[in-house]
Write a protein that holds these residues in place. Structure first.
Motif, PDB file in Angstrom:
ATOM      1  N   SER A   9       0.826  -1.216   0.000  1.00 54.85           N
ATOM      2  CA  SER A   9       0.000   0.000   0.000  1.00 54.85           C
ATOM      3  C   SER A   9       0.858   1.262   0.000  1.00 54.85           C
ATOM      4  O   SER A   9       0.491   2.254  -0.632  1.00 54.85           O
ATOM      5  CB  SER A   9      -0.995  -0.003   1.163  1.00 54.85           C
ATOM      6  OG  SER A   9      -0.360  -0.416   2.334  1.00 54.85           O
ATOM      7  N   ILE A  10       1.988   1.224   0.684  1.00 56.11           N
ATOM      8  CA  ILE A  10       2.875   2.395   0.651  1.00 56.11           C
ATOM      9  C   ILE A  10       3.395   2.622  -0.769  1.00 56.11           C
ATOM     10  O   ILE A  10       3.424   3.752  -1.278  1.00 56.11           O
ATOM     11  CB  ILE A  10       4.034   2.245   1.651  1.00 56.11           C
ATOM     12  CG1 ILE A  10       3.489   2.326   3.075  1.00 56.11           C
ATOM     13  CG2 ILE A  10       5.098   3.320   1.443  1.00 56.11           C
ATOM     14  CD1 ILE A  10       4.495   2.023   4.134  1.00 56.11           C
ATOM     15  N   LEU A  11       3.739   1.531  -1.451  1.00 49.43           N
ATOM     16  CA  LEU A  11       4.221   1.663  -2.830  1.00 49.43           C
ATOM     17  C   LEU A  11       3.124   2.208  -3.731  1.00 49.43           C
ATOM     18  O   LEU A  11       3.364   3.048  -4.587  1.00 49.43           O
ATOM     19  CB  LEU A  11       4.697   0.310  -3.359  1.00 49.43           C
ATOM     20  CG  LEU A  11       6.010  -0.229  -2.787  1.00 49.43           C
ATOM     21  CD1 LEU A  11       6.392  -1.517  -3.499  1.00 49.43           C
ATOM     22  CD2 LEU A  11       7.129   0.797  -2.923  1.00 49.43           C
ATOM     23  N   GLN A  12       1.898   1.721  -3.521  1.00 54.55           N
ATOM     24  CA  GLN A  12       0.788   2.165  -4.370  1.00 54.55           C
ATOM     25  C   GLN A  12       0.499   3.645  -4.202  1.00 54.55           C
ATOM     26  O   GLN A  12       0.090   4.323  -5.127  1.00 54.55           O
ATOM     27  CB  GLN A  12      -0.467   1.358  -4.025  1.00 54.55           C
ATOM     28  CG  GLN A  12      -0.526   0.079  -4.837  1.00 54.55           C
ATOM     29  CD  GLN A  12      -1.813  -0.660  -4.597  1.00 54.55           C
ATOM     30  OE1 GLN A  12      -2.466  -0.478  -3.582  1.00 54.55           O
ATOM     31  NE2 GLN A  12      -2.178  -1.505  -5.544  1.00 54.55           N
ATOM     32  N   LEU A  13       0.722   4.118  -2.966  1.00 58.05           N
ATOM     33  CA  LEU A  13       0.525   5.545  -2.724  1.00 58.05           C
ATOM     34  C   LEU A  13       1.663   6.361  -3.312  1.00 58.05           C
ATOM     35  O   LEU A  13       1.639   7.589  -3.265  1.00 58.05           O
ATOM     36  CB  LEU A  13       0.423   5.819  -1.222  1.00 58.05           C
ATOM     37  CG  LEU A  13      -0.842   5.316  -0.526  1.00 58.05           C
ATOM     38  CD1 LEU A  13      -0.693   5.405   0.985  1.00 58.05           C
ATOM     39  CD2 LEU A  13      -2.052   6.121  -0.997  1.00 58.05           C
ATOM     40  N   GLY A  14       2.687   5.657  -3.834  1.00 56.92           N
ATOM     41  CA  GLY A  14       3.825   6.353  -4.418  1.00 56.92           C
ATOM     42  C   GLY A  14       4.678   7.042  -3.369  1.00 56.92           C
ATOM     43  O   GLY A  14       5.289   8.069  -3.607  1.00 56.92           O
TER      44      GLY A  14
END
Lengths: 264, 306
Positions: free
Chosen positions: A65-70
């Motif tokens: 999820s952190i990656l998806q939030l960029g």
């Protein structure tokens, strides 16, 4: 006079003559035996696997999820949350450490063996710590992938300090778990007591948020508050000492509980 | 080897042991006899260094159980009442662990474990998981762990409880073999067990030591008279007077149709005379034996004597 008599005792005299390092080695050998048995027992039951799976799964979820939030640059949030997940998972790992021995009656055997109460407690603590190291090892793919996808340009320093921080943050938690496990032979009560203590030490600084003066003390007591610096790449000597003091205190109390059986 | 003097233990307000004193010589097998809750387990736990006495002192092998607890624990082997075994471990693995914890030299562990596996008849189950063992095997594993480090003193709390008669015999035999090299102190609430294995008995009741002697003396001394049981094939309608008239007979009691109990003084054996009298009258002697006092009777005797 009494002291002199004790020293002259053949058994005692022999122990005094033996060099210090042999004694330390022997002390550690027995402690390691207790720890190793506990680890094997932990990993021959479902508890270790279920908790590790749960732990690794949640970290993976947060990572994605952190990656998806960029926000790959904000990976320290992952470690903040890892610390909070530990608050929930560790009681389940530590609840059995001494309570199980008490229930089986093997504690009586252990405590009538030539083993000190400290060796038992430190052995149990080490087994809990082994679980922690296994759990943290399962999350090492996070810095690995970050490094890989940043093409080796990412600063991994804060990652390593975060891991060091997690280890120091979890040490008092595990010790508190050992303490609660020494108090009762009911594992549910041990887990609840542990979790309750964690929560107390976690939120104790909340009412003082933003306040100054005496409120500062409560903030300093909070175990979690100090942890955040580690994720920023800061390792402060006083924080480490603070965590070690808590660990020692909880282990010391566990030893006292074990010793109190004699007088009850 | 064991000196206990004026041992007293309170659990909170409850008095569990009161002024218990005794000694055990090297190589002796001593039995602790008493009903449940008499204080046997408490005494053994104090000797093993698990509990501390409220007052009084105990020494094992010259070491004080409180002051030099670790030294005491090095020379004892202890089997608690509930056999404490880690159920997920295999028998050999468990015995190896216990041997190492008890400080057996790393090089000798293997041979020591093999030795106790052999002695306690565990060869067939050595690689099985403790949790899958029958009660009898669990008990033997318990004895094996107490022996694995060759302790000078063995403390066995109810070593034969819950075993079938064959297993009981094996364990008793094993304990007997241990005498001489080891000093053994065991607890039980079964009298035959004591008379078969122990050289000396300590009877404990409500936390106090109420008798201490060899099993034979104990049952003899407590009987004011002995009882001889006679079973007759063709008992006469009025045999009582004929038996009563024999020299030394104190009284005769009819237990059932053809069983008679004859009271006689303890210092003379009347069995030859009784046999002769019965044969002469042609009553058909089926059985003639002296009746042993049971633990229950000894107990009632001792307790009522107070």
């Amino acid at each position: 006079m009494k002291g002199a008599v004790t020293v002259l005792h053949p058994g005692r005299a022999l122990i005094l003559i033996r060099p210090l390092w042999t004694r330390i080695y022997e002390w550690l050998t027995v402690t390691a035996l207790i720890a190793r048995r506990e680890i094997r027992s932990l990993f021959s039951s479902w508890i270790a696997y279920v908790t590790l799976t749960f732990f690794a799964f949640l970290i993976g979820l947060m990572f994605i999820s952190i990656l998806q939030l960029g926000e790959a640059g904000q990976m320290r949030v992952l470690y903040w949350n890892t610390a909070i997940i530990l608050i929930f998972v560790l009681p389940i790992v530590t609840m059995r450490l001494l309570a199980e021995e008490r229930r089986l009656g093997t504690l009586e055997l252990l405590l009538t063996s030539p083993v000190t109460d400290w060796q038992v407690v430190v052995g149990k603590f080490s087994a809990g710590f082994f679980w922690l190291l296994t759990g943290l090892a399962l999350s090492l793919y996070v810095p690995y992938l970050i490094n890989r996808f940043s093409g080796g340009t990412a600063d991994l320093g804060p990652y390593w300090t975060a891991y060091i921080g997690l280890a120091f943050f979890a040490a008092p938690l595990i010790a508190i778990g050992v303490f609660w496990s020494s108090v009762t032979d009911n594992q549910i009560i041990a887990a609840m007591g542990t979790f309750g203590t964690y929560l107390l030490l976690y939120i104790i600084n909340w009412p003082t948020e933003g306040a100054a003066g005496w409120a500062e003390i409560f903030r300093k007591i909070s175990l979690y508050y100090r942890f955040q610096d580690f994720t920023a790449g800061l390792i402060k000597f006083q924080d480490i000492v603070y965590y070690l003091c808590w660990t020692f205190l909880a282990l010391y109390l566990s030893v006292q509980v074990l010793a109190s059986r004699r007088w009850r | 080897m064991i000196q206990v003097s004026e041992l007293t233990k309170y659990y909170g307000e409850t008095l569990a042991l009161s002024q218990v004193s005794f000694t055990v010589q090297k190589g002796e097998i001593v039995g602790f006899l008493g009903p449940n809750g008499a204080g046997k387990t408490t005494t053994m736990r104090i000797l093993a260094g698990y509990l501390s006495p409220s007052s009084g002192s105990a020494k094992v092998g010259g070491y004080d159980v409180v002051e030099e607890s670790l030294e005491v624990r090095r020379i004892i082997g202890y089997l608690p009442e509930t056999v404490p075994i880690y159920s997920e471990m295999r028998v050999r693995e468990y015995l190896t662990y216990m041997a190492r914890i008890r400080g057996v030299d790393r090089k000798r562990v293997r041979s020591r474990v093999d030795d106790v596996i052999e002695r306690c008849g565990l060869r067939d189950v050595a690689d099985r998981i403790n949790g899958h063992l029958s009660k009898g095997y669990r008990q033997r594993v318990g004895v094996a762990q107490a022996l694995v480090h060759e302790p000078k003193v063995l403390i066995l709390d109810e070593p034969t409880i819950g075993l079938d008669p064959v297993q009981v015999r094996e364990i008793r035999q094993l304990i007997k073999e241990l005498a001489g090299d080891h000093t053994v102190i065991l607890s039980t609430h079964i009298l035959p067990e004591v008379s078969m294995t122990c050289q000396r008995v300590l009877i404990i009741h409500k936390g106090r030591l109420i008798a201490e002697d060899s099993p034979e003396n104990l049952s003899r001394g407590l009987m004011k008279s002995q009882r001889i049981l006679v079973r007759l094939q063709k008992p006469p309608s009025e045999p009582l007077s004929a038996l009563k008239n024999l020299d030394g007979v104190l009284s005769v009691e009819r237990r059932d149709d053809n069983l008679f109990a004859i009271e006689a003084p303890t210092d003379q054996d009347l069995r030859p005379q009784i046999a002769e009298a019965v044969v002469k009258r042609g009553w058909g002697l089926l059985e003639l034996r002296s009746e042993e006092l049971t633990l229950e009777e000894i107990f009632i005797n001792l307790v009522t004597k107070e």
